[in-house]
Design a protein around this motif. Structure first.
Motif, mmCIF file in Angstrom:
data_model
loop_
_atom_site.group_PDB
_atom_site.id
_atom_site.type_symbol
_atom_site.label_atom_id
_atom_site.label_comp_id
_atom_site.label_asym_id
_atom_site.label_seq_id
_atom_site.Cartn_x
_atom_site.Cartn_y
_atom_site.Cartn_z
ATOM 1 N N VAL A 111 11.512 8.637 -0.583
ATOM 2 C CA VAL A 111 11.128 9.873 0.111
ATOM 3 C C VAL A 111 9.635 9.863 0.423
ATOM 4 C CG1 VAL A 111 10.912 12.376 -0.141
ATOM 5 C CG2 VAL A 111 13.002 11.233 -0.883
ATOM 6 N N VAL A 112 8.809 9.478 -0.564
ATOM 7 C CA VAL A 112 7.357 9.411 -0.337
ATOM 8 C C VAL A 112 7.035 8.353 0.700
ATOM 9 C CG1 VAL A 112 5.137 8.878 -1.423
ATOM 10 C CG2 VAL A 112 6.824 10.262 -2.658
ATOM 11 N N ARG A 113 7.738 7.207 0.661
ATOM 12 C CA ARG A 113 7.503 6.153 1.640
ATOM 13 C C ARG A 113 7.801 6.641 3.063
ATOM 14 N NH1 ARG A 113 10.493 2.880 -0.486
ATOM 15 N NH2 ARG A 113 9.001 1.516 -1.538
ATOM 16 N N ALA A 114 8.890 7.404 3.211
ATOM 17 C CA ALA A 114 9.306 7.864 4.537
ATOM 18 C C ALA A 114 8.336 8.879 5.127
ATOM 19 C CB ALA A 114 10.711 8.462 4.462
ATOM 20 N N HIS A 115 7.709 9.699 4.275
ATOM 21 C CA HIS A 115 6.874 10.790 4.785
ATOM 22 C C HIS A 115 5.377 10.531 4.686
ATOM 23 C CE1 HIS A 115 10.154 13.691 5.400
ATOM 24 N NE2 HIS A 115 10.707 13.179 4.310
ATOM 25 N N LEU A 116 4.949 9.761 3.690
ATOM 26 C CA LEU A 116 3.507 9.563 3.477
ATOM 27 C C LEU A 116 3.098 8.098 3.571
ATOM 28 C CD1 LEU A 116 2.989 12.030 0.468
ATOM 29 C CD2 LEU A 116 2.572 12.472 2.896
ATOM 30 N N VAL A 119 -0.501 3.648 -0.307
ATOM 31 C CA VAL A 119 -0.654 3.495 -1.756
ATOM 32 C C VAL A 119 0.008 4.636 -2.518
ATOM 33 C CG1 VAL A 119 -2.827 4.767 -1.921
ATOM 34 C CG2 VAL A 119 -2.362 2.906 -3.532
ATOM 35 N N LYS A 120 0.289 5.746 -1.836
ATOM 36 C CA LYS A 120 0.919 6.887 -2.500
ATOM 37 C C LYS A 120 2.306 6.544 -3.027
ATOM 38 C CE LYS A 120 -1.688 10.354 0.087
ATOM 39 N NZ LYS A 120 -1.654 11.460 1.047
ATOM 40 N N VAL A 121 2.971 5.575 -2.394
ATOM 41 C CA VAL A 121 4.297 5.156 -2.862
ATOM 42 C C VAL A 121 4.188 4.542 -4.256
ATOM 43 C CG1 VAL A 121 6.299 3.711 -2.382
ATOM 44 C CG2 VAL A 121 5.046 4.762 -0.486
ATOM 45 N N GLN A 122 3.199 3.667 -4.449
ATOM 46 C CA GLN A 122 3.001 3.037 -5.756
ATOM 47 C C GLN A 122 2.590 4.063 -6.813
ATOM 48 O OE1 GLN A 122 1.631 1.344 -2.853
ATOM 49 N NE2 GLN A 122 3.554 0.214 -2.925
ATOM 50 N N LEU A 123 1.726 5.000 -6.444
ATOM 51 C CA LEU A 123 1.307 6.044 -7.375
ATOM 52 C C LEU A 123 2.495 6.911 -7.793
ATOM 53 C CD1 LEU A 123 -2.072 7.164 -5.739
ATOM 54 C CD2 LEU A 123 -1.749 5.711 -7.751
ATOM 55 N N CYS A 124 3.367 7.197 -6.847
ATOM 56 C CA CYS A 124 4.575 7.972 -7.129
ATOM 57 C C CYS A 124 5.456 7.221 -8.127
ATOM 58 C CB CYS A 124 5.347 8.242 -5.840
ATOM 59 S SG CYS A 124 6.998 8.933 -6.108
ATOM 60 N N GLY A 125 5.634 5.923 -7.905
ATOM 61 C CA GLY A 125 6.476 5.124 -8.781
ATOM 62 C C GLY A 125 5.945 5.075 -10.200
ATOM 63 N N ILE A 126 4.632 4.900 -10.335
ATOM 64 C CA ILE A 126 4.013 4.852 -11.666
ATOM 65 C C ILE A 126 4.203 6.176 -12.388
ATOM 66 C CG2 ILE A 126 1.817 4.672 -12.905
ATOM 67 C CD1 ILE A 126 0.937 2.697 -10.668
#
Length: 484
Positions: A111-116, A119-126
């Motif tokens: 979801v974060v990858r699709a909208h933002l 690097v925010k995708v990696q931060l979300c995963g962590i």
């Protein structure tokens, strides 16, 4: 890890059946070619209640005692609203770019990858998976405490309330882990509805028992000292203790509502019609409203019953001793609830690791091959050797961490502080701004940013309280200590 996360978008793309390519979607398949989802408002609400109402509901009397009659209920209501509001924003982001007709995203990271993106995708995963791992370790500890409380309750009833009744938690952690090894073979969230419904019933049961005992204590007389501002400086606590405990209480309440770490995975279980975002919003309203009602009743009635001396958990901390059989029943319900809650929080971890491995080693039969096993009374069961080995290993490792660091629950406040702000507040709001293209410095943009920064301050305050509490525990920590 970054490469794995970037490749995550492709790991969920499955081969689309020919009937779908021709526009003739099979009645047994959804629009993305996966088996038809069957989740409803009821099952989603059960997942949410299971994830949100943990045994921490019984510690809310302590939290209200630190804040008092004014701030305590106000903080509860504030976080109830914030959690529901941000969950509705996140529900609209499940599909992208359109919330109803867009492409499905199967995990929070997708979801974060699709909208933002970025690097925010990696931060979300962590933030997400770190929180989930911490919660599963914490639940192993908490469940063992409830199991021990049953034996201690019987011990107190037999030998008197002044007896120490020391009992090791380790055998009960092993029992809990053994149960989880079996349940972890449930393939995914889609097969977990029955367990969540059972766990939700258990949460209602022990919450109701706690409420009933609190009401009985209030009705039985014996005035418990309470106040508008909570514990009194100079009487109950020192000035510095009041500040730190206030921070911890705010953090406890804030993180008691958080279920955003599993919201997307819950939404991915819902049937396509009516639209998933609308059903998820209804489920969130039902889940958060039910949770708030129980939180308010347990917190306020518990505070009225015990006053400023409210224990951290009045069922396992022995605020009540009698009737012992009812205390036993409540603690059994807590343990059963945590069995289900553990699965709700670990399934996203299982899915992420298994999808990553399948994407990296698609030719490995050990990782990708499914085998059918016919079980008595259960019919055919599909199992995978990699799933069996990896999930068993995960449960064993979490149990070992729980045994080695029995104060790990204190880490959860810190882990929660690190994940509450990004997962419950920051990402849902930022994705909503990006999805709806809200203009910068417009009225809506400004108040959403104010909400974001306010919640950041709360997270930092709660983190400070958690670190202080952790430092106190480390001073008295002895390896392999027995929890009582």
């Amino acid at each position: 890890m970054g490469k794995e996360m970037r490749n995550n978008s492709s790991m969920y793309i499955e081969k689309v059946p020919e009937g779908i390519e021709a526009g003739n979607i099979s009645k047994n398949l959804d629009d993305d070619g996966r088996p038809k989802r069957t989740g409803t408002v009821l099952t989603a609400s059960a997942h949410i209640i299971t994830a949100v109402i943990g045994s921490g509901v019984l510690s809310l009397a302590w939290a209200i005692a630190q804040l008092g009659w004014v701030a305590g209920p106000a903080v509860l209501m504030a976080f109830s609203f914030i959690t529901y509001f941000t969950s509705t924003l996140l529900a609209d982001c499940y599909r992208a770019p359109d919330p109803i007709t867009g492409r499905r995203n199967y995990t929070y990271m997708d979801v974060v990858r699709a909208h933002l993106g970025g690097v925010k995708v990696q931060l979300c995963g962590i933030a997400q998976y770190g929180n989930l791992v911490g919660v599963t370790i914490g639940y192993t500890i908490t469940a063992s405490i409830s199991m021990v409380a049953v034996k201690r309750s019987n011990c107190f009833h037999k030998h008197g309330h002044d007896v120490k009744c020391s009992i090791s938690n380790y055998p009960f952690m092993i029992i809990f882990a053994t149960i989880q090894i079996v349940l972890s073979q449930i393939p995914n969230f889609h097969k977990l509805s029955w367990l969540s419904i059972l766990a939700a019933i258990m949460s209602f049961a022990y919450s109701s028992i706690g409420l009933g005992l609190s009401i009985a204590k209030i009705a039985g007389g014996g005035h418990a000292r309470t106040s508008l501002t909570g514990v009194t400086v100079g009487v109950d606590v020192s000035g510095s203790e009041k500040v730190w405990k206030t921070f911890q209480a705010i953090g406890d309440i804030a993180f008691a509502y958080a279920y955003s770490t599993v919201l997307v995975e819950i939404q991915d279980t819902l049937r396509s019609h009516p639209p998933e975002n609308k059903v998820m919003k209804k489920a969130s309203l039902m889940g958060v409203s039910t949770t708030t009602m129980f939180y308010m009743l347990c917190g306020c009635l518990g505070y009225a019953a015990f006053g400023n001396k409210a224990p951290g958990n009045f069922l396992t901390g022995f605020g009540f001793y009698e009737p012992f059989w009812l205390i036993d029943l409540a603690n059994i319900c807590i343990a059963v609830h945590l069995v289900g809650a553990y699965q709700v929080f670990c399934q996203p971890i299982f899915g992420f690791v298994e999808a990553s491995c399948q994407a990296r080693w698609p030719e490995s039969k050990f990782i990708t091959s499914e085998h059918s096993l016919r079980l008595p009374f259960c019919g055919a069961y599909n199992f995978n050797f990699f799933r069996l080995v990896w999930r068993t290993a995960y449960v064993i490792v979490t149990a070992l961490f729980a045994m080695i660091f029995p104060f790990f629950n204190d880490f959860l406040g810190l882990i929660g502080a690190a994940s509450f702000y990004p997962l419950t507040v920051y990402f849902p709001i930022e994705m909503h701004i990006a999805q709806t293209k809200i203009p910068k410095f417009s009225f809506t943009w400004i108040w959403l940013k104010i909400l974001t920064w306010s919640c950041l301050v709360v997270s930092l305050v709660a983190a400070a309280g958690s670190i202080q509490g952790l430092a106190q525990d480390l001073k008295t920590y002895k390896p392999f200590q027995t929890l009582n």
